[in-house]
Design a protein around this motif. Structure first.
Motif, PDB file in Angstrom:
ATOM      1  N   PHE A 130       0.819  -1.207   0.000  1.00 38.02           N
ATOM      2  CA  PHE A 130       0.000   0.000   0.000  1.00 38.02           C
ATOM      3  C   PHE A 130       0.859   1.265   0.000  1.00 38.02           C
ATOM      4  O   PHE A 130       0.348   2.369  -0.205  1.00 38.02           O
ATOM      5  N   SER A 131       2.162   1.136   0.231  1.00 34.52           N
ATOM      6  CA  SER A 131       3.062   2.273   0.159  1.00 34.52           C
ATOM      7  C   SER A 131       3.442   2.610  -1.276  1.00 34.52           C
ATOM      8  O   SER A 131       4.065   3.634  -1.540  1.00 34.52           O
ATOM      9  N   PHE A 132       3.059   1.767  -2.193  1.00 29.39           N
ATOM     10  CA  PHE A 132       3.320   1.876  -3.625  1.00 29.39           C
ATOM     11  C   PHE A 132       2.067   2.499  -4.236  1.00 29.39           C
ATOM     12  O   PHE A 132       0.961   2.068  -3.945  1.00 29.39           O
ATOM     13  N   ASP A 133       2.184   3.538  -5.070  1.00 31.97           N
ATOM     14  CA  ASP A 133       0.980   4.208  -5.585  1.00 31.97           C
ATOM     15  C   ASP A 133       0.066   3.240  -6.322  1.00 31.97           C
ATOM     16  O   ASP A 133      -1.159   3.306  -6.202  1.00 31.97           O
ATOM     17  N   TYR A 134       0.645   2.315  -7.063  1.00 31.96           N
ATOM     18  CA  TYR A 134      -0.124   1.291  -7.771  1.00 31.96           C
ATOM     19  C   TYR A 134      -0.829   0.384  -6.771  1.00 31.96           C
ATOM     20  O   TYR A 134      -2.003   0.016  -6.956  1.00 31.96           O
ATOM     21  N   GLY A 135      -0.130   0.033  -5.689  1.00 30.37           N
ATOM     22  CA  GLY A 135      -0.728  -0.814  -4.676  1.00 30.37           C
ATOM     23  C   GLY A 135      -1.848  -0.122  -3.927  1.00 30.37           C
ATOM     24  O   GLY A 135      -2.890  -0.723  -3.638  1.00 30.37           O
ATOM     25  N   GLN A 136      -1.666   1.144  -3.598  1.00 29.63           N
ATOM     26  CA  GLN A 136      -2.714   1.889  -2.900  1.00 29.63           C
ATOM     27  C   GLN A 136      -3.948   2.038  -3.768  1.00 29.63           C
ATOM     28  O   GLN A 136      -5.082   1.978  -3.283  1.00 29.63           O
ATOM     29  N   ASN A 137      -3.744   2.209  -5.081  1.00 31.80           N
ATOM     30  CA  ASN A 137      -4.889   2.387  -5.965  1.00 31.80           C
ATOM     31  C   ASN A 137      -5.734   1.125  -6.096  1.00 31.80           C
ATOM     32  O   ASN A 137      -6.914   1.212  -6.465  1.00 31.80           O
ATOM     33  N   GLN A 138      -5.155  -0.053  -5.770  1.00 32.02           N
ATOM     34  CA  GLN A 138      -5.976  -1.269  -5.732  1.00 32.02           C
ATOM     35  C   GLN A 138      -7.182  -1.044  -4.826  1.00 32.02           C
ATOM     36  O   GLN A 138      -8.306  -1.447  -5.141  1.00 32.02           O
ATOM     37  N   LEU A 139      -6.909  -0.414  -3.686  1.00 35.46           N
ATOM     38  CA  LEU A 139      -7.968  -0.124  -2.722  1.00 35.46           C
ATOM     39  C   LEU A 139      -8.928   0.935  -3.250  1.00 35.46           C
ATOM     40  O   LEU A 139     -10.147   0.743  -3.306  1.00 35.46           O
ATOM     41  N   LEU A 140      -8.350   2.083  -3.623  1.00 34.23           N
ATOM     42  CA  LEU A 140      -9.172   3.259  -3.906  1.00 34.23           C
ATOM     43  C   LEU A 140     -10.058   3.068  -5.128  1.00 34.23           C
ATOM     44  O   LEU A 140     -11.225   3.482  -5.121  1.00 34.23           O
ATOM     45  N   SER A 141      -9.536   2.462  -6.193  1.00 35.93           N
ATOM     46  CA  SER A 141     -10.352   2.276  -7.399  1.00 35.93           C
ATOM     47  C   SER A 141     -11.449   1.247  -7.163  1.00 35.93           C
ATOM     48  O   SER A 141     -12.547   1.363  -7.729  1.00 35.93           O
ATOM     49  N   THR A 142     -11.176   0.245  -6.340  1.00 37.85           N
ATOM     50  CA  THR A 142     -12.213  -0.748  -6.031  1.00 37.85           C
ATOM     51  C   THR A 142     -13.315  -0.123  -5.195  1.00 37.85           C
ATOM     52  O   THR A 142     -14.512  -0.338  -5.444  1.00 37.85           O
ATOM     53  N   TRP A 143     -12.930   0.677  -4.206  1.00 32.09           N
ATOM     54  CA  TRP A 143     -13.936   1.293  -3.336  1.00 32.09           C
ATOM     55  C   TRP A 143     -14.767   2.340  -4.067  1.00 32.09           C
ATOM     56  O   TRP A 143     -15.968   2.455  -3.818  1.00 32.09           O
ATOM     57  N   VAL A 144     -14.167   3.100  -4.962  1.00 28.13           N
ATOM     58  CA  VAL A 144     -14.966   4.109  -5.660  1.00 28.13           C
ATOM     59  C   VAL A 144     -15.986   3.451  -6.574  1.00 28.13           C
ATOM     60  O   VAL A 144     -17.004   4.058  -6.929  1.00 28.13           O
TER      61      VAL A 144
END
Length: 503
Positions: A201-215
């Protein structure tokens, strides 16, 4: 409103989902959107209770779970700036990030905090174990959604430090929100999707796994995997539809014997952090025929720049694709003018996904963040990537190489990527890295490193390269290794290889 999109504070993200649907699941239990929003409010309330000034930096050095998943939202809700730290980093690297960011609070696992020396922790930085935050999440006082402005700083993500000390990339609420919306849009994510979050989650690509799924209203499954087999088991156990990876992970996953019933559960594979080779594309397409494959290109300074639609993967496997939503991608000459079709030039990323620069580093910010080219429809700063690409007549982009990685031999500029792609086309070669090594006659010569279980594969590679590449691109020597080192984000550690083999 930015480029037609309604931008909200990033901590509003969980309000996008159906309150009754699952938002997060894993070893720590399952949370609906309503439950996770309440948990987020409690965590933010706990952070706000420290009385830190607005914009204070809060670090997290924790295992992947509900706390790690919620920190990107909870810190901004409390008016703070989140600084996620990769759990794989050692105390000296963490000390640099804490000092550079000026963190006033660090939340970590007990073992990680105990590994820090007194000199690693800046004066005024308080340490708290993740158990304290977990207690607050289960029974603390919740605070409601923030009223942050789009340009307010929400996070500082530190690059992996491939050259020099890691730099802190400053990301606003708008950067994170629009990145989530853009990816959810072109990946066609839905509330029925289940995303395996295996990247840090410290990786921008890794963090976006969360954010794009939740949006998009879907469900995330954080996983700290030990072996590729753990990923396969998660796909089977949780009916995963979406998996994001980097090339070394895909190589490992394609070496597994996937049961057809498990492989068919995946509907979407996304790749960034390095180009997919033709042989690897072929393996992924054969192993996961029901899954759409999305090759992508990005850089932390602008999050994500391009993607290749799945329908074009078979016919254009070498392409980076074209711009994602909210991104304007230009290919320019050194004077800033636009290149012609198939003329190499520097990739410049313009638009609202561009970050706010490097934290407290005006010199390096000025090197990468410069005014947008005259041809851009956007004013303000653009990210001049340093990557050389070309655009074909159809508007598809192709990676040529990084300016600082190009091999200069006898007056020729050689792209390592071109040599590496030719090498991995040989059966038995899992991965390849081409380096420039000092040569008194040529300036630089090519040294080719191969990852292979076959120590005799070099001869076959040499013969293949002689038939496929011009003389000036032929390696001076070929070194076969049983394994390649990787950096904390899972990418091949080219710096370590260059240090050991790039004499």
């Amino acid at each position: 409103m930015i480029d037609g999109a309604q931008v909200q504070p990033i901590d509003h993200l969980l309000l996008c989902g159906d309150p009754a649907r699952a938002a997060l699941d894993g070893r720590s239990g399952s949370y609906s959107y309503a439950e996770l929003e309440e948990t987020l409010g409690r965590l933010a309330g706990w952070l706000a209770g420290f009385g830190l000034e607005k914009g204070a930096r809060v670090g997290s050095w924790i295992a992947k779970g509900p706390l790690a998943a919620l920190m990107p939202l909870a810190a901004p809700r409390a008016g703070l700036v989140h600084v996620p730290i990769n759990p794989l980093l050692k105390h000296a690297q963490v000390a640099h990030i804490l000092a550079d960011s000026g963190a006033t609070l660090l939340i970590g696992t007990a073992a990680r905090l105990d590994s820090l020396l007194p000199s690693d922790v800046p004066v005024g930085c308080r340490l708290h174990r993740e158990d304290d935050a977990a207690c607050a999440m289960s029974g603390g006082v919740a605070i409601g959604p923030s009223e942050a402005a789009p340009d307010d700083l929400a996070a500082i993500l530190y690059t992996s430090g491939s050259t020099g000390r890691p730099k802190g990339v400053m990301l606003s609420h708008a950067n994170l929100w629009l990145g989530a919306v853009a990816v959810a849009d072109y990946l066609k994510l839905t509330p029925q999707d289940r995303t395996a979050c295996v990247l840090p989650f410290s990786f921008d690509y890794g963090q976006n796994q969360l954010l794009s799924t939740w949006v998009s209203g879907g469900c995330v499954y954080p996983l700290d995997y030990l072996t590729p087999r753990d990923v396969e088991k998660l796909v089977d156990r949780r009916d995963i539809t979406t998996l994001a990876g980097v090339p070394p992970l895909w190589v490992q996953l394609t070496e597994l014997d996937w049961p057809e019933a498990v492989a068919s559960k995946l509907r979407r594979l996304t790749n960034s952090g390095g180009a997919l080779t033709r042989p690897l594309v072929a393996k992924l397409r054969a192993l996961f025929p029901q899954a759409d494959l999305y090759p992508m290109y990005g850089l932390t300074e602008a999050f994500r720049s391009t993607y290749l639609p799945p329908a074009l993967v078979d016919t254009h496997p070498d392409s980076m694709g074209s711009a994602i939503p909210f991104a304007e991608i230009l290919v320019v000459r050194p004077d800033g003018s636009l290149t012609e079709d198939d003329e190499p030039g520097e990739l410049v990323h313009c638009g609202p996904l561009v970050a706010q620069g490097y934290w407290r580093d005006a010199v390096r910010t000025a090197e990468r963040f410069k005014p947008a080219p005259v041809a851009s429809r956007y004013s303000g700063m653009a990210v001049w990537s340093g990557d050389t690409v070309r655009r074909d007549a159809q508007g598809l982009l192709y990676f040529v190489g990084r300016d600082d990685a190009m091999i200069k031999s006898a007056g020729n500029r050689i792209s390592p990527t071109e040599i590496e792609e030719a090498a991995v086309a040989v059966p038995g070669v899992a991965e390849a890295v081409a380096l420039g090594v000092k040569d008194d006659r040529l300036g630089q010569a090519v040294r080719l490193l191969l990852r292979s279980a076959d120590p005799n594969v070099a001869q076959a590679v040499a013969a293949h390269l002689k038939s496929e590449l011009p003389n000036f691109m032929q390696p001076k020597d070929i070194v076969v290794l049983p394994d390649f080192p990787h950096n904390p984000n899972g990418k091949i550690d080219r710096v370590a290889l260059a240090k050991e083999y790039g004499a």
